[in-house]
Design a protein around this motif. Structure first.
Motif, PDB file in Angstrom:
ATOM      1  N   ASN A 153     -16.586   3.048 -18.133  1.00 11.29           N
ATOM      2  CA  ASN A 153     -16.248   2.423 -16.851  1.00 11.29           C
ATOM      3  C   ASN A 153     -16.676   3.307 -15.687  1.00 11.29           C
ATOM      4  OD1 ASN A 153     -15.144  -0.188 -17.060  1.00 11.29           O
ATOM      5  ND2 ASN A 153     -13.228   0.629 -17.886  1.00 11.29           N
ATOM      6  N   THR A 154     -17.777   4.026 -15.862  1.00 12.27           N
ATOM      7  CA  THR A 154     -18.288   4.808 -14.736  1.00 12.27           C
ATOM      8  C   THR A 154     -18.959   3.881 -13.742  1.00 12.27           C
ATOM      9  OG1 THR A 154     -20.364   5.196 -15.914  1.00 12.27           O
ATOM     10  CG2 THR A 154     -18.640   6.860 -16.156  1.00 12.27           C
ATOM     11  N   GLY A 155     -18.940   4.323 -12.492  1.00 14.77           N
ATOM     12  CA  GLY A 155     -19.521   3.502 -11.435  1.00 14.77           C
ATOM     13  C   GLY A 155     -18.530   3.296 -10.304  1.00 14.77           C
ATOM     14  N   LEU A 156     -18.688   2.208  -9.570  1.00 11.54           N
ATOM     15  CA  LEU A 156     -17.892   1.958  -8.374  1.00 11.54           C
ATOM     16  C   LEU A 156     -16.631   1.173  -8.700  1.00 11.54           C
ATOM     17  CD1 LEU A 156     -18.034   2.454  -5.287  1.00 11.54           C
ATOM     18  CD2 LEU A 156     -18.954   0.136  -5.080  1.00 11.54           C
ATOM     19  N   TRP A 157     -15.488   1.783  -8.464  1.00 16.66           N
ATOM     20  CA  TRP A 157     -14.191   1.144  -8.621  1.00 16.66           C
ATOM     21  C   TRP A 157     -13.689   0.668  -7.260  1.00 16.66           C
ATOM     22  CZ3 TRP A 157     -10.514   1.286 -12.958  1.00 16.66           C
ATOM     23  CH2 TRP A 157     -11.082   1.768 -14.134  1.00 16.66           C
ATOM     24  N   GLU A 158     -12.751  -0.278  -7.331  1.00 21.15           N
ATOM     25  CA  GLU A 158     -12.156  -0.780  -6.092  1.00 21.15           C
ATOM     26  C   GLU A 158     -10.654  -0.959  -6.289  1.00 21.15           C
ATOM     27  OE1 GLU A 158     -12.455  -4.997  -4.162  1.00 21.15           O
ATOM     28  OE2 GLU A 158     -14.128  -3.815  -3.339  1.00 21.15           O
ATOM     29  N   ILE A 159      -9.906  -0.649  -5.248  1.00 26.58           N
ATOM     30  CA  ILE A 159      -8.469  -0.893  -5.265  1.00 26.58           C
ATOM     31  C   ILE A 159      -8.084  -1.580  -3.969  1.00 26.58           C
ATOM     32  CG2 ILE A 159      -7.999   1.459  -4.425  1.00 26.58           C
ATOM     33  CD1 ILE A 159      -5.325   1.275  -5.992  1.00 26.58           C
ATOM     34  N   SER A 160      -7.415  -2.726  -4.103  1.00 30.59           N
ATOM     35  CA  SER A 160      -6.944  -3.496  -2.945  1.00 30.59           C
ATOM     36  C   SER A 160      -5.465  -3.216  -2.755  1.00 30.59           C
ATOM     37  CB  SER A 160      -7.179  -4.990  -3.168  1.00 30.59           C
ATOM     38  OG  SER A 160      -8.549  -5.267  -3.342  1.00 30.59           O
ATOM     39  N   LEU A 161      -5.102  -2.688  -1.592  1.00 37.42           N
ATOM     40  CA  LEU A 161      -3.715  -2.315  -1.300  1.00 37.42           C
ATOM     41  C   LEU A 161      -3.189  -3.187  -0.186  1.00 37.42           C
ATOM     42  CD1 LEU A 161      -3.651   1.569  -1.533  1.00 37.42           C
ATOM     43  CD2 LEU A 161      -1.810   0.086  -2.284  1.00 37.42           C
ATOM     44  N   ASN A 162      -1.923  -3.607  -0.324  1.00 30.74           N
ATOM     45  CA  ASN A 162      -1.328  -4.462   0.694  1.00 30.74           C
ATOM     46  C   ASN A 162       0.111  -4.023   0.946  1.00 30.74           C
ATOM     47  OD1 ASN A 162      -0.723  -6.462   2.491  1.00 30.74           O
ATOM     48  ND2 ASN A 162      -0.751  -8.151   1.021  1.00 30.74           N
ATOM     49  N   SER A 163       0.374  -3.547   2.157  1.00 36.14           N
ATOM     50  CA  SER A 163       1.728  -3.169   2.559  1.00 36.14           C
ATOM     51  C   SER A 163       1.757  -3.036   4.070  1.00 36.14           C
ATOM     52  CB  SER A 163       2.160  -1.859   1.911  1.00 36.14           C
ATOM     53  OG  SER A 163       3.458  -1.494   2.350  1.00 36.14           O
ATOM     54  N   LEU A 164       2.867  -3.423   4.660  1.00 34.75           N
ATOM     55  CA  LEU A 164       3.045  -3.222   6.095  1.00 34.75           C
ATOM     56  C   LEU A 164       3.688  -1.876   6.392  1.00 34.75           C
ATOM     57  CD1 LEU A 164       4.263  -6.799   7.162  1.00 34.75           C
ATOM     58  CD2 LEU A 164       1.949  -5.830   7.259  1.00 34.75           C
ATOM     59  N   GLU A 165       4.178  -1.207   5.350  1.00 32.04           N
ATOM     60  CA  GLU A 165       4.737   0.128   5.519  1.00 32.04           C
ATOM     61  C   GLU A 165       3.661   1.183   5.248  1.00 32.04           C
ATOM     62  OE1 GLU A 165       8.238   0.705   3.200  1.00 32.04           O
ATOM     63  OE2 GLU A 165       9.109  -1.244   3.719  1.00 32.04           O
ATOM     64  N   SER A 166       3.926   2.385   5.712  1.00 33.20           N
ATOM     65  CA  SER A 166       2.971   3.470   5.498  1.00 33.20           C
ATOM     66  C   SER A 166       2.800   3.722   4.005  1.00 33.20           C
ATOM     67  CB  SER A 166       3.461   4.745   6.179  1.00 33.20           C
ATOM     68  OG  SER A 166       3.593   4.545   7.573  1.00 33.20           O
ATOM     69  N   PRO A 184       0.506   2.849  10.592  1.00 32.30           N
ATOM     70  CA  PRO A 184       1.265   1.950   9.712  1.00 32.30           C
ATOM     71  C   PRO A 184       0.371   1.330   8.644  1.00 32.30           C
ATOM     72  CG  PRO A 184       0.732   0.856  11.758  1.00 32.30           C
ATOM     73  CD  PRO A 184       0.278   2.277  11.928  1.00 32.30           C
ATOM     74  N   GLY A 185       1.016   0.748   7.653  1.00 36.45           N
ATOM     75  CA  GLY A 185       0.274   0.157   6.562  1.00 36.45           C
ATOM     76  C   GLY A 185      -0.429  -1.125   6.958  1.00 36.45           C
ATOM     77  N   LYS A 186      -1.414  -1.500   6.170  1.00 36.20           N
ATOM     78  CA  LYS A 186      -2.130  -2.750   6.354  1.00 36.20           C
ATOM     79  C   LYS A 186      -2.855  -3.065   5.050  1.00 36.20           C
ATOM     80  CE  LYS A 186      -6.298  -0.566   8.257  1.00 36.20           C
ATOM     81  NZ  LYS A 186      -7.290  -0.574   9.350  1.00 36.20           N
ATOM     82  N   ALA A 187      -3.274  -4.315   4.911  1.00 39.79           N
ATOM     83  CA  ALA A 187      -4.041  -4.702   3.735  1.00 39.79           C
ATOM     84  C   ALA A 187      -5.457  -4.155   3.863  1.00 39.79           C
ATOM     85  CB  ALA A 187      -4.066  -6.222   3.605  1.00 39.79           C
ATOM     86  N   GLU A 188      -5.931  -3.471   2.819  1.00 40.27           N
ATOM     87  CA  GLU A 188      -7.254  -2.867   2.896  1.00 40.27           C
ATOM     88  C   GLU A 188      -7.797  -2.639   1.495  1.00 40.27           C
ATOM     89  OE1 GLU A 188      -9.486   0.845   5.214  1.00 40.27           O
ATOM     90  OE2 GLU A 188      -7.392   0.342   5.640  1.00 40.27           O
ATOM     91  N   ASN A 189      -9.134  -2.724   1.388  1.00 37.23           N
ATOM     92  CA  ASN A 189      -9.821  -2.448   0.136  1.00 37.23           C
ATOM     93  C   ASN A 189     -10.439  -1.048   0.194  1.00 37.23           C
ATOM     94  OD1 ASN A 189      -9.233  -5.044  -0.744  1.00 37.23           O
ATOM     95  ND2 ASN A 189     -11.176  -5.881  -0.004  1.00 37.23           N
ATOM     96  N   PHE A 190     -10.227  -0.264  -0.871  1.00 40.98           N
ATOM     97  CA  PHE A 190     -10.791   1.080  -0.961  1.00 40.98           C
ATOM     98  C   PHE A 190     -11.685   1.147  -2.194  1.00 40.98           C
ATOM     99  CE2 PHE A 190      -6.595   1.405   1.000  1.00 40.98           C
ATOM    100  CZ  PHE A 190      -6.880   2.088   2.172  1.00 40.98           C
ATOM    101  N   SER A 191     -12.770   1.899  -2.098  1.00 38.12           N
ATOM    102  CA  SER A 191     -13.671   2.059  -3.237  1.00 38.12           C
ATOM    103  C   SER A 191     -13.885   3.538  -3.514  1.00 38.12           C
ATOM    104  CB  SER A 191     -15.014   1.375  -2.968  1.00 38.12           C
ATOM    105  OG  SER A 191     -15.657   1.950  -1.850  1.00 38.12           O
ATOM    106  N   PHE A 192     -14.150   3.846  -4.776  1.00 35.43           N
ATOM    107  CA  PHE A 192     -14.446   5.223  -5.168  1.00 35.43           C
ATOM    108  C   PHE A 192     -15.350   5.209  -6.389  1.00 35.43           C
ATOM    109  CE2 PHE A 192     -10.467   3.917  -7.127  1.00 35.43           C
ATOM    110  CZ  PHE A 192     -10.569   4.315  -8.452  1.00 35.43           C
ATOM    111  N   THR A 193     -16.158   6.249  -6.512  1.00 35.31           N
ATOM    112  CA  THR A 193     -17.140   6.349  -7.587  1.00 35.31           C
ATOM    113  C   THR A 193     -16.630   7.279  -8.676  1.00 35.31           C
ATOM    114  OG1 THR A 193     -18.965   5.994  -6.041  1.00 35.31           O
ATOM    115  CG2 THR A 193     -19.512   6.991  -8.155  1.00 35.31           C
ATOM    116  N   VAL A 194     -16.662   6.797  -9.905  1.00 36.09           N
ATOM    117  CA  VAL A 194     -16.298   7.601 -11.067  1.00 36.09           C
ATOM    118  C   VAL A 194     -17.582   7.966 -11.812  1.00 36.09           C
ATOM    119  CG1 VAL A 194     -15.068   7.653 -13.268  1.00 36.09           C
ATOM    120  CG2 VAL A 194     -14.034   6.535 -11.274  1.00 36.09           C
ATOM    121  N   ASP A 195     -17.835   9.266 -11.972  1.00 31.85           N
ATOM    122  CA  ASP A 195     -19.049   9.717 -12.648  1.00 31.85           C
ATOM    123  C   ASP A 195     -18.736  10.115 -14.081  1.00 31.85           C
ATOM    124  OD1 ASP A 195     -18.858  12.992 -12.636  1.00 31.85           O
ATOM    125  OD2 ASP A 195     -17.867  12.094 -10.897  1.00 31.85           O
ATOM    126  N   GLU A 196     -19.780  10.392 -14.854  1.00 31.01           N
ATOM    127  CA  GLU A 196     -19.607  10.621 -16.285  1.00 31.01           C
ATOM    128  C   GLU A 196     -18.969  11.961 -16.610  1.00 31.01           C
ATOM    129  OE1 GLU A 196     -23.333   9.966 -18.183  1.00 31.01           O
ATOM    130  OE2 GLU A 196     -23.243   7.796 -17.909  1.00 31.01           O
TER     131      GLU A 196
END
Length: 983
Positions: free
Chosen positions: A584-597, A518-530
C-alpha cells in the motif's frame, strides 16, 4: 564592551574573504572545517567501533579511509548489521552537525581574536584555549552532558585546525600533528622571538618562498599577523594574507595562510588539511581515553535508540498514574534490554507543589527502575502544581529531538514559564506529550473553578472539570512541539500509553502533522514509501469523524475498529490507527470532519529522515554561514542547513516551509547540495504565523521497481516568527562559586522603538540578575542589557546550565529569545598523566596456549600533587583485571593492578585516567620466542623460558623516557615509556 560589539558588527558586515579554513562551504576543491571535522570523527569512531567489535568477536571489515560515510559506519558499528535491519543515522549525523556548526561559530563569535585562530604568533594563547576547551569537554562527558561536550569540542577543533593553516608547521616539512598543542605539561619550543624576522616580501604575487630560509632551517615556529583595520605589525613578520588583511600590504608583503587553494600558500592547502585531520583524530583519541569507549560513542551520537523521559506529578491523586508510568517503563526496559533498541539513557523528573525534581539521569535501567519505583503519591494542597518547572528541567537534560512524556491531572501553577518552555521546545526540537487524567476520588482538596471546562468522564458517569485555559496551556505546548495532549480517565490510561511504546521504537520518523484550530472538514494526503514500517496515525480531538483511503482506493472509517486498512483504538480524545501498509505504498488520504480543534500526526519507522538548523550568512574575512538561534525574523528570507539520512540512494527534491494552522500553504526553498547528505536551503519568504519544515524526495533503497519511491518527511516542531531580535554572547564556562556577565542586545527588525519586558531564567536555579525591561528609541534600532549568573561553590564540575533570555513587546504581542548553554568547570591544575610502574611479569607459555597463563603486576600512581587515579579499564586483552589501593612509600596513593590471561591472549592495554581527565596507557605482551629479545631501545638476554613477556608503559605520544635499570633486571624485558597525556 559595546565598542567591541560595534567593531564585530562592522567586521561581519563586510562580504567575502577568508581568514581560516572555510567553515562550511568552499569552492574550487578546497577543504572546509566541516570536512576536516567530519573526516576525523568518522575515522576515529570507526577505530573505536573496530576495537569493540574485536573484543566482542564480531567482524569489522569497513576500510578506515576517506571512503567512510555516516550510514556505512553506523551499520558497521551496529551489533545487528544485517541487510534487513533498520538503521537510522539521524542521531549520529545530528551530533556531527552540532560539532561542525559550533566549529563554524568561532569564525563569527571570535572573529577578531588572535588566540582563537593562532594569528600573530599567539601560540601560548591558542594552546590555553585548547587546554580549557578540552577540560570542558571531559568534564561535560563525565557528567553526561553530551550536547555541551559536542559544542565545546567543535570550538576546540576550530582553533586546533587553524594552527595548521595559519602557522609554518607544514612549511617546515612536518606531516604529523604538533602533539604539544594538546599537551599542556610540555613546553612550546622553538617559537620565533617577538623581534625575529620571519618573512620576506612575495615576488610578483608568488608567495611560495616568502618564509625566510633561516626560519625553516632553525625550525622556528611562526604564524601570520592579521588586521582588518590597521597595517601595523612587528618589523619583518609574516602576514596572514588575503584581500582583507591590511598588514599584508606592508613590508614584508604577502601572506602564509593555507585556508584554501587560492590562498597565499594555497599550494600547501591540502597538506595542511590532511595534518589537521590527523591532529583532530589525535585530540579525539585523547578524549576517548578519558571518556571510555562507550561514552565516546555516545558523544559521537552512535546509538540507534532515543531516551526514555518521564515528567511525573507526584501529588496525592496521582497514584494510578504513577503505577501506569512504572508499568509501561518496565515493559519497555524489559522488552528492549540488551538489544539495539534499548533506550540510550533514562530521565525522570518528579514535580508537585511546592517543589520539583530532583532531575534523575542514568544509563542504567535498573537504577531508573529503582527511582521510578520509589515514587509515591502524597500531598498536593491546592490543585495547581509546578509542572512547567519539571518540564523545563527535562527539556534541558534530554538530548535534542527527544520524546518527553508528562503525567499530570492538575493545572500548572508556574504558567509564567510558558514562553520559556516554548523557547526550549523550539530550540531543542523535542516532542512533548501530555497524559492528562482526572479522578473524582482524589485525596487532593479541590476548589471550584469558574468558566468553561475540559471534561474527562470518570467511573459511574461522573466527571471532573479543569478550567479550559488550564487545559489549553498543555495543548498549546504539545502542539508547539508536535506532541499530543491526551485526555483520558485514570482507568483508561493504560490503553493510551501505547503511544509511549510507539515512540520508544528506533528510527522513528514523522510523515505528516497537521493542526486545525478551530476545526473544519478537510482532506489531508501523505505519501508512504517502501522504507516505511509500523505506520501509526494519531488523531486527537472531540466530536470528530474520519475516513482513511489507501493508494489502491480501499477505505475505512473511524467506526470500523478493525478493517482492511488497519485497527483503530479510541481512548479519551485519542484515536490511534495502526495502518497496514503492505503493498500500500503511494499516496494516502484521510478525510477529517470536526468543528472542534483537532490534530493529526502520522509516524512510522524508516532509515530516511532529516534534521535542520537555521543558519545566517556573515561577512568579513571569515565569510560563510553560522548557526542562528532564536526565532526567524518576520518577513525576512531565511536559510536552513538540512541534513538528510538514508545514504546515496536518497535524492531530495524539495524542502518547504508549511503554514501549520491555516491553509497549509507551502513556500519552497532553493537547494544547494554540500555533499554527505547536507543541503543549504534558502527560502525567500517566511510564512505568516507558525510553520513547520517538510521535505520530499525519491529513494531507491527499498524498491524493486524501475522507478524510485517517493517519500515525504516532516519536522514536528512548530516555529514562530518575530520582529524582535535577541542576541547574546558569553564565555562558555564559569567556575564554581564565580559569577559570569552575559551582555545581550534587543533590536527591532523594522527599526521601530518601544519598551520590552525582559525575562532571564536558568534551569539550575542559579542566582541571577537582569533588567526588568529595556527601551529602544525609534531610529536607534537596539538596546543593550546584561544578565549576571552565579554558580554556587558546591556545583560539581561538568554541570550544564541553560540560560534563556527573552524579550517581549508591550501587550505580549511579540516575543523572541536567546538561549545560551554554559558549563560549570572547576579550574584544572593537574596536567600530568598517571604513571605505570611494572612490578613483575611472569609467564609459562608452552605450545598449547589455552592451557597456560601469564600475569602482569603494576603500580599506578598520579604523583604526590596529582588528583588521583579515577579508573582503570581494559581496552585490549581477554584476561581478568583486579585493582586495589594502597599507600606508597612517599605517602601517595597507589593503585595496584593484577592482570592474568591465557597465553592465547598475548597483549594487554590498560587505560588509566586520573580525576582531572589525564590519561596514561599501560601496555603488556607475551611473545613466543626463546633467548634474545630485541626492542627499539635495548636488548635483554633471557634464558630458561619458552615465552618472553614484553611490557611498555605509555601515555599517548611524545618522546621516550629513560626507565630504571632496576625494572629491566627485575622483569627481564625491555620497557619503553611514552609520556603521552590525554586531555
Amino acid at each position: 564592551m559595546q565598542t567591541s560589539l560595534l567593531l564585530m558588527a562592522l567586521y561581519l558586515s563586510i562580504p567575502g574573504g577568508t581568514q581560516a579554513f572555510k567553515p562550511l562551504i568552499s569552492g574550487g576543491g578546497s577543504v572546509t572545517h566541516r570536512d576536516i571535522t567530519q573526516r576525523a570523527v568518522l575515522r576515529k569512531t570507526a577505530e573505536v567501533c573496530r576495537a569493540l567489535a574485536a573484543a566482542q568477536g564480531r567482524d569489522f571489515s569497513l576500510p578506515i579511509d576517506d571512503s567512510l560515510s555516516i550510514i556505512k559506519l553506523q551499520k558497521a558499528c551496529s551489533a545487528d548489521s544485517s541487510s534487513s535491519s533498520l538503521v537510522s543515522t539521524i542521531l549520529f549525523q545530528s551530533a556531527i552537525v552540532k560539532m561542525y556548526l559550533s566549529n563554524a561559530l568561532v569564525d563569527m563569535a571570535f572573529a577578531l581574536s588572535k588566540a582563537h585562530h593562532f594569528d600573530g604568533e599567539t601560540f601560548q594563547g591558542g594552546r590555553a584555549l585548547i587546554t580549557a576547551g578540552v577540560s570542558e569537554v571531559k568534564a561535560s562527558v563525565k557528567r553526561g552532558s553530551f550536547l555541551l561536550a559536542r559544542l565545546a569540542l567543535g570550538r576546540v577543533c576550530h582553533t586546533l585546525q587553524d594552527f595548521y593553516s595559519h602557522s609554518n608547521w607544514v612549511e617546515m616539512g612536518n606531516r604529523q600533528p604538533y602533539s604539544t598543542l594538546i599537551r599542556p605539561d610540555l613546553q612550546l619550543v622553538n617559537l620565533a622571538g617577538p623581534s625575529t624576522p620571519t618573512c620576506r616580501s612575495c615576488m610578483g604575487g608568488n608567495c611560495t618562498d616568502n618564509i625566510l630560509p633561516e626560519v625553516l632551517q632553525l625550525g622556528l615556529l611562526t604564524s601570520g599577523y592579521f588586521n582588518l583595520f590597521s597595517s601595523n605589525k612587528p618589523a619583518g613578520k609574516c602576514s596572514h594574507g588575503g584581500s582583507f588583511d591590511r598588514t599584508s600590504g606592508r613590508d614584508p608583503e604577502g601572506g602564509i595562510n593555507k585556508d584554501d587553494v587560492g590562498s597565499s600558500h594555497g599550494h600547501l592547502h591540502h597538506t595542511a588539511a590532511d595534518v589537521a585531520v590527523n591532529a583532530t583524530m589525535e585530540l579525539l583519541e585523547d578524549i576517548r581515553g578519558a571518556a571510555g569507549d562507550k561514552d565516546f560513542l555516545r558523544l559521537m551520537g552512535i546509538t540507534q535508540s532515543s531516551v526514555l523521559c518521564f515528567v511525573i506529578d507526584t501529588t496525592g491523586s496521582m497514584s494510578d498514574d504513577i503505577t501506569e508510568a512504572k508499568r509501561v517503563s518496565f515493559s519497555i526496559i524489559d522488552s528492549k534490554r540488551g538489544t539495539q533498541q534499548e533506550p540510550s539513557s533514562y530521565i525522570l523528573v518528579p514535580f508537585n507543589d511546592p517543589g520539583f525534581g530532583p532531575l534523575i539521569t542514568t544509563t542504567n535501567a535498573d537504577i531508573f527502575k529503582q527511582r521510578i519505583n520509589a515514587l509515591t503519591a502524597s500531598g498536593g494542597g491546592d490543585i495547581p502544581e509546578l509542572c512547567l518547572s519539571g518540564l523545563q528541567l527535562a527539556l534541558t537534560a534530554a538530548p535534542p529531538s527527544s520524546e518527553i512524556f508528562v503525567f499530570t491531572d492538575a493545572p500548572a501553577k508556574d504558567t509564567a514559564l510558558k514562553s520559556t518552555v516554548t523557547a526550549l521546545i523550539e530550540s531543542t526540537k523535542s516532542v512533548v506529550t501530555f497524559m492528562l487524567t482526572d479522578n473524582l476520588r482524589s485525596s487532593r482538596r479541590r476548589r471550584s473553578m469558574g468558566g468553561a471546562s475540559a471534561v474527562w468522564p470518570s467511573k459511574g458517569g461522573a466527571s471532573n472539570r479543569m478550567a479550559q485555559s488550564d487545559a489549553q496551556l498543555y495543548r498549546d505546548l504539545a502542539q508547539a512541539s508536535g506532541g499530543q495532549a491526551i485526555e483520558v480517565t485514570k482507568e483508561d490510561l493504560h490503553r493510551a500509553t501505547s503511544v509511549i511504546e510507539d515512540a520508544s521504537a528506533a528510527a522513528q520518523v514523522t510523515v505528516l502533522q497537521e493542526v486545525r484550530s478551530p476545526g473544519k472538514a478537510e482532506n489531508f494526503s501523505f505519501t508512504v514509501d517502501e522504507s516505511m514500517r509500523n505506520l501509526n496515525a494519531y488523531i486527537t480531538g472531540g466530536s470528530l469523524s474520519f475516513t482513511l483511503t489507501s493508494p489502491s482506493g480501499v477505505s475505512q472509517s473511524n467506526s470500523e475498529a478493525s478493517g482492511p486498512l488497519g485497527t483503530i483504538q479510541t481512548v479519551g480524545n485519542l484515536h490511534r490507527v495502526s495502518l497496514t501498509t503492505h503493498n500500500n505504498t503511494g499516496l494516502w488520504e484521510i478525510s477529517l470532519n470536526s468543528l472542534e480543534s483537532y490534530s493529526l500526526k502520522v509516524i512510522g519507522q524508516s532509515s530516511v529522515n532529516f534534521g535542520y538548523h537555521f543558519v545566517e550568512a556573515f561577512g568579513g574575512a571569515h565569510g560563510d554561514f553560522g548557526l542562528k538561534e532564536g526565532r526567524p525574523l518576520t518577513g525576512d528570507n531565511i536559510t536552513l542547513l538540512v541534513s538528510v539520512t538514508g545514504g546515496d540512494s536518497v535524492t531530495v527534491t524539495a524542502v518547504a516551509l508549511v503554514e501549520a494552522l491555516g491553509s497549509g500553504s507551502e513556500v519552497n526553498g532553493t537547494l544547494q547540495s554540500l555533499g554527505g547528505g547536507d543541503f543549504l536551503v534558502t527560502v525567500a519568504r517566511v510564512p505568516q504565523g507558525e510553520f513547520v519544515v517538510r521535505l520530499r524526495g525519491e529513494s531507491n533503497s527499498a524498491t524493486t521497481k524501475s522507478s524510485p519511491s517517493l517519500f515525504q518527511r516532516q519536522a514536528s516542531t512548530q516555529i514562530k516568527t518575530s520582529s524582535i531580535s535577541v542576541t547574546a554572547q558569553a564565555d562558555s564556562t564559569l567556575e564554581p562559586g564565580s559569577t559570569i556577565s552575559v551582555p545581550f542586545t534587543v533590536a527591532m527588525a523594522n527599526g521601530t522603538g518601544g519598551a520590552f519586558t525582559v525575562r532571564a531564567t536558568n534551569d539550575r536555579g542559579f542566582t541571577s540578575s537582569f533588567p526588568a525591561s529595556v527601551s529602544i528609541v525609534t531610529g536607534e534600532g537596539a538596546a543593550n542589557g546584561t544578565v549576571t549568573l552565579t554558580a554556587p561553590a558546591s556545583t560539581p564540575s561538568g554541570t550544564d546550565v541553560t540560560l534563556t533570555i527573552e524579550a517581549e513587546s508591550a501587550g505580549a504581542a511579540d516575543l523572541n529569545y536567546a538561549i545560551l548553554r554554559l558549563s560549570v568547570v572547576s579550574k584544572v591544575t593537574d596536567f600530568s598523566p598517571p604513571q605505570c610502574g611494572v612490578v613483575s611479569v611472569s609467564s609459562n607459555c608452552p605450545a598449547d596456549c589455552g592451557a597456560s597463563y601469564w600475569q602482569l603486576s603494576a603500580n599506578l600512581t598520579d604523583g604526590a600533587n596529582g588528583t588521583g587515579i579515577d579508573r582503570v579499564t581494559l581496552r585490549q586483552g581477554n584476561g581478568t583485571l583486579n585493582t586495589s589501593t594502597e599507600v606508597g612509600t612517599g605517602g601517595e596513593n597507589v593503585t595496584r593492578v593484577e592482570y592474568s590471561a591465557t597465553c592465547c591472549s598475548k597483549k594487554v592495554e590498560l587505560v588509566v585516567v586520573d580525576r582531572a581527565g589525564n590519561v596514561g596507557v599501560c601496555l603488556g605482551s607475551v611473545k613466543d620466542s626463546v633467548g634474545l629479545v630485541v626492542s627499539s631501545t635495548a636488548q635483554a638476554s633471557v634464558t630458561n623460558t619458552t615465552a618472553v613477556p614484553v611490557v611498555s608503559t605509555t601515555s599517548t605520544g611524545g618522546p621516550p623516557l629513560t626507565l630504571s635499570l632496576y625494572l629491566r633486571i627485575c622483569v627481564m624485558l625491555s620497557l619503553l615509556l611514552w609520556n603521552r597525556v590525554e586531555l
